[in-house]
Design an enzyme around this catalytic site. Structure first.
Site, short mmCIF file in Angstrom:
data_model
loop_
_atom_site.label_atom_id
_atom_site.label_comp_id
_atom_site.label_asym_id
_atom_site.label_seq_id
_atom_site.Cartn_x
_atom_site.Cartn_y
_atom_site.Cartn_z
N CYS A 188 69.13 34.98 36.29
CA CYS A 188 68.11 34.83 35.42
C CYS A 188 68.83 34.41 34.10
CB CYS A 188 67.16 35.95 35.09
SG CYS A 188 68.12 37.41 34.71
N GLU A 209 60.18 40.88 33.72
CA GLU A 209 61.49 40.10 33.40
C GLU A 209 61.65 39.02 34.28
OE1 GLU A 209 63.31 41.03 31.32
OE2 GLU A 209 63.53 42.95 31.02
P1 NAD Z 1 59.73 36.52 43.54
O1 NAD Z 1 58.90 36.47 42.37
O2 NAD Z 1 59.67 35.54 44.74
O3 NAD Z 1 59.89 37.93 43.86
C1 NAD Z 1 59.88 39.42 43.15
C2 NAD Z 1 59.47 40.25 43.82
O4 NAD Z 1 58.01 40.32 43.95
C3 NAD Z 1 59.91 40.62 45.11
O5 NAD Z 1 60.10 41.89 45.64
C4 NAD Z 1 58.67 39.97 45.98
O6 NAD Z 1 58.48 40.61 47.18
C5 NAD Z 1 57.20 40.71 44.99
N1 NAD Z 1 56.16 40.05 45.17
C6 NAD Z 1 55.88 38.74 45.45
N2 NAD Z 1 54.68 38.37 45.60
C7 NAD Z 1 54.10 39.51 44.98
C8 NAD Z 1 52.71 39.82 44.73
N3 NAD Z 1 51.67 39.01 44.70
N4 NAD Z 1 52.52 40.77 43.92
C9 NAD Z 1 53.42 42.13 43.82
N5 NAD Z 1 54.74 41.64 44.13
C10 NAD Z 1 55.00 40.65 44.81
O7 NAD Z 1 61.38 36.41 42.69
P2 NAD Z 1 62.73 36.24 43.48
O8 NAD Z 1 62.85 35.21 44.30
O9 NAD Z 1 62.86 37.62 44.05
O10 NAD Z 1 63.71 36.48 42.26
C11 NAD Z 1 64.06 35.47 41.66
C12 NAD Z 1 63.45 35.22 40.07
O11 NAD Z 1 63.80 36.62 39.29
C13 NAD Z 1 64.20 34.15 39.28
O12 NAD Z 1 63.01 33.47 38.82
C14 NAD Z 1 65.06 35.09 38.18
O13 NAD Z 1 65.04 34.31 37.07
C15 NAD Z 1 64.10 36.16 38.08
N6 NAD Z 1 64.80 37.02 37.66
C16 NAD Z 1 64.63 37.59 36.53
C17 NAD Z 1 65.47 38.75 35.68
C18 NAD Z 1 65.24 39.06 34.39
O14 NAD Z 1 65.71 40.07 34.09
N7 NAD Z 1 64.65 38.28 33.38
C19 NAD Z 1 66.22 39.32 36.66
C20 NAD Z 1 66.55 38.61 37.90
C21 NAD Z 1 65.62 37.72 38.28
#
Ligand code: NAD
Length: 523
Positions: free
Chosen positions: A275, A241
């Site tokens: 999102c 997502e």
């Molecule tokens: P992010 O990608 O920075 O982090 C998401 C999660 O991944 C965090 O828990 C982070 O610690 C973890 N993470 C980071 N690097 C990793 C790795 N290499 N391996 C495994 N896990 C890792 O995103 P964010 O800033 O927390 O969230 C914002 C983003 O999420 C926006 O782009 C938003 O659109 C998206 N989002 C999408 C949805 C959806 O349903 N499509 C919903 C909410 C947010």
């Protein structure tokens, strides 16, 4: 170490409105994550034996626990994500509660064994059934923007389907993560069935490395790509997502008062960090000026402040680097010819992470504002000549999460919805489908793959097993050994019997086709 020293293996819980550290939450050492997955698997083996009715009953209890704890939960969401309390209640708490309520009532029916009827004569003597089995341990890696709604609406269907979950909550919202584990404990779910691992990227990586049976990832495109790669190496299936760049198409016949309120709310709710935010507005020329004026008028009335103040409409961004990004995006758009009608500035007087809700017109696809996910309080608008042009421009994006169409002509809205490249399209509303438990959520392209929510989301949590029972156990199958030219001819007759058009051809081949069924196998 002195008693007052902060242990280094903690995560700060930071209030984005003030930058103040509210608490230090213990980090999960990455090397402990594999152990959590092993314990989760042991818990899951027992949990899978519990009847689905009982698992649903446990969800009712979870719903009650969340209701009783709702103030504590809302406080944590407001403190760590910065959003106004109303949004913590309507979005995070409502979605979590409704998910527990919905799956407690419907999971048993939706996972019931299904009979499969067979169309081919070759399979008529078999009865087929589909059963839905838990996968085992689901790894859930989550974002911070809806720190309860998103992980809980994924954990709940996972456990009701008989799985265990190890959830890596966001390092920006560790208190919310700790509370997730607490509500499952209080609802008397088995120990180790739902565990929350606290930490940053390295803990997410360790979770994948531990080899869960599936990974549900919610986050940015850049991280999603890394997660997909890491999972692919281990052949772990994923749901991704990722980001969105949702279009809102406003047709000339739309109710402009309602549509402008929607544009304003859809662009700024959760300070635009959604999102499903309205990130690209396409407005028909005939009403573009009036619509922009209404948006500006409404934007100017919004009160910016900390989420803890009940009069706040728009809270802070999550971290200072996100504020800088808004400045960069606005600067890029203005340099390329866009016009800022209101906002566009930081509000250091309010705190480190505040940015004014901003209306910009004349935005187009040459600008970063229409290319990248904004994830901030910017309402960016482009005028279009026709609905046709709006559809083309809306589809001109690597993202394809959701969209909305605004018109009094519902049939026209529905026809446009069919042509939009998106996982969901709302007609005369935006974003709120995420709170409809039956509605599947997810996109394609840069927005990811797979679904959460709805039956499609539930089926991501199970293995579909086909069970075939032969009704003629005393007979050998026509396609078994031994072969020979007689069987070859009979097999060809069988094809002509099954697939020829017209009753005559079928009849002509029926008797020789039957020979495939009733023959001496010669073994
Ligand atoms: P992010 O990608 O920075 O982090 C998401 C999660 O991944 C965090 O828990 C982070 O610690 C973890 N993470 C980071 N690097 C990793 C790795 N290499 N391996 C495994 N896990 C890792 O995103 P964010 O800033 O927390 O969230 C914002 C983003 O999420 C926006 O782009 C938003 O659109 C998206 N989002 C999408 C949805 C959806 O349903 N499509 C919903 C909410 C947010």
């Amino acid at each position: 170490m002195a008693a007052t020293a902060i242990p280094i293996d903690t995560l700060p819980s930071v209030n984005p409105a003030t930058g103040q550290v509210l608490a230090q939450i213990e980090k999960t050492p990455p090397e402990m994550v594999a152990r959590s997955v092993t314990l989760a698997l042991a818990a899951q083996r027992e949990w899978a034996k519990v009847s689905i009715r009982e698992r649903c009953e446990r969800l009712r209890k979870l719903c009650d626990v969340i209701m009783v704890s709702r103030n504590e939960l809302a406080d944590a969401v407001v403190n760590e994500s910065g959003k106004p309390r109303v949004e913590a209640i309507f979005a995070d708490l409502f979605v979590a509660l409704d998910s527990a309520e919905y799956w407690s009532k419907h999971a048993a029916d939706l996972l019931r064994t299904e009979r499969v009827s067979h169309h081919s004569i070759a399979a008529k003597a078999k009865s087929g059934r589909l059963i839905y089995e838990p996968l085992g341990v689901i790894g859930i890696i989550s974002s911070w923007n809806y720190p309860l709604a998103i992980p809980l609406s994924q954990i709940i269907p996972a456990v009701v389907a008989g799985n265990a979950v190890v959830c890596k909550s966001s390092d920006f919202t560790p208190q919310c993560g700790a509370l997730i584990e607490k509500v499952f404990d209080e609802a008397t779910f088995p120990q180790d069935l739902v565990t929350v691992a606290q930490g940053s990227a390295e803990v997410g990586q360790a979770l994948i490395e531990a080899g869960p049976d599936k990974v549900l990832f919610t986050g940015s495109v850049a991280t999603g790509r890394k997660v997909a790669e890491a999972c692919a190496k281990k052949l772990i299936p994923t749901v991704l997502e990722l980001g969105g760049k949702d279009a809102m198409i406003v047709l000339a016949d739309a109710d402009l008062q309602v549509a402008s309120s929607a544009a304003v709310w859809g662009s700024y709710t959760n300070c635009g960090q959604v999102c499903l935010s309205v990130e690209r507005l396409f407005v028909e020329q005939a009403i573009a000026e009036e619509f922009a004026e209404l948006c500006v008028e409404k934007t100017k009335k919004l009160r910016v402040g900390p989420g803890s103040d009940p009069s706040t409409d728009v809270g802070p961004l999550i971290r200072p680097q996100h504020v800088q990004r808004m400045l960069d995006l606005v600067e890029d758009a203005v340099a390329r010819g866009a016009r800022v009608f209101c906002g566009g500035n930081t509000r250091p007087d309010l705190g480190p992470n505040f940015f004014e809700p901003t209306v910009i017109t004349g935005v187009d696809s040459s600008m970063r504002l229409f290319q990248e996910e904004t994830f901030g309080p910017i309402l960016a608008m482009q005028t279009v000549k026709s609905s046709e042009e709006a559809v083309q421009r809306a589809n001109d994006s690597p993202f394809a999460l959701a969209a909305s169409v605004w018109t009094k002509d519902v049939k026209k809205g529905q026809a446009i919805a069919q042509r939009l490249r998106a996982g969901a399209v709302m007609i005369n509303d935006a974003i709120s489908y995420f709170g409809i438990a039956e509605a599947p959520h997810g996109g394609c392209g840069a927005s990811g793959w797979g679904r959460t929510h709805g039956r499609a989301g539930l089926l991501e949590m199970v293995q579909t097993k086909y069970i075939d029972t032969d009704q003629l156990p005393r007979s050998e199958k026509p396609w078994w050994y031994r072969y020979g030219s007689e069987l070859e001819r009979a097999a060809d007759s069988f094809l002509r019997f099954e697939f020829s058009r017209g009753a005559g051809a079928k009849l002509r081949n029926a008797s020789s086709a039957l020979k495939t069924f009733f023959r001496d196998h010669g073994l």
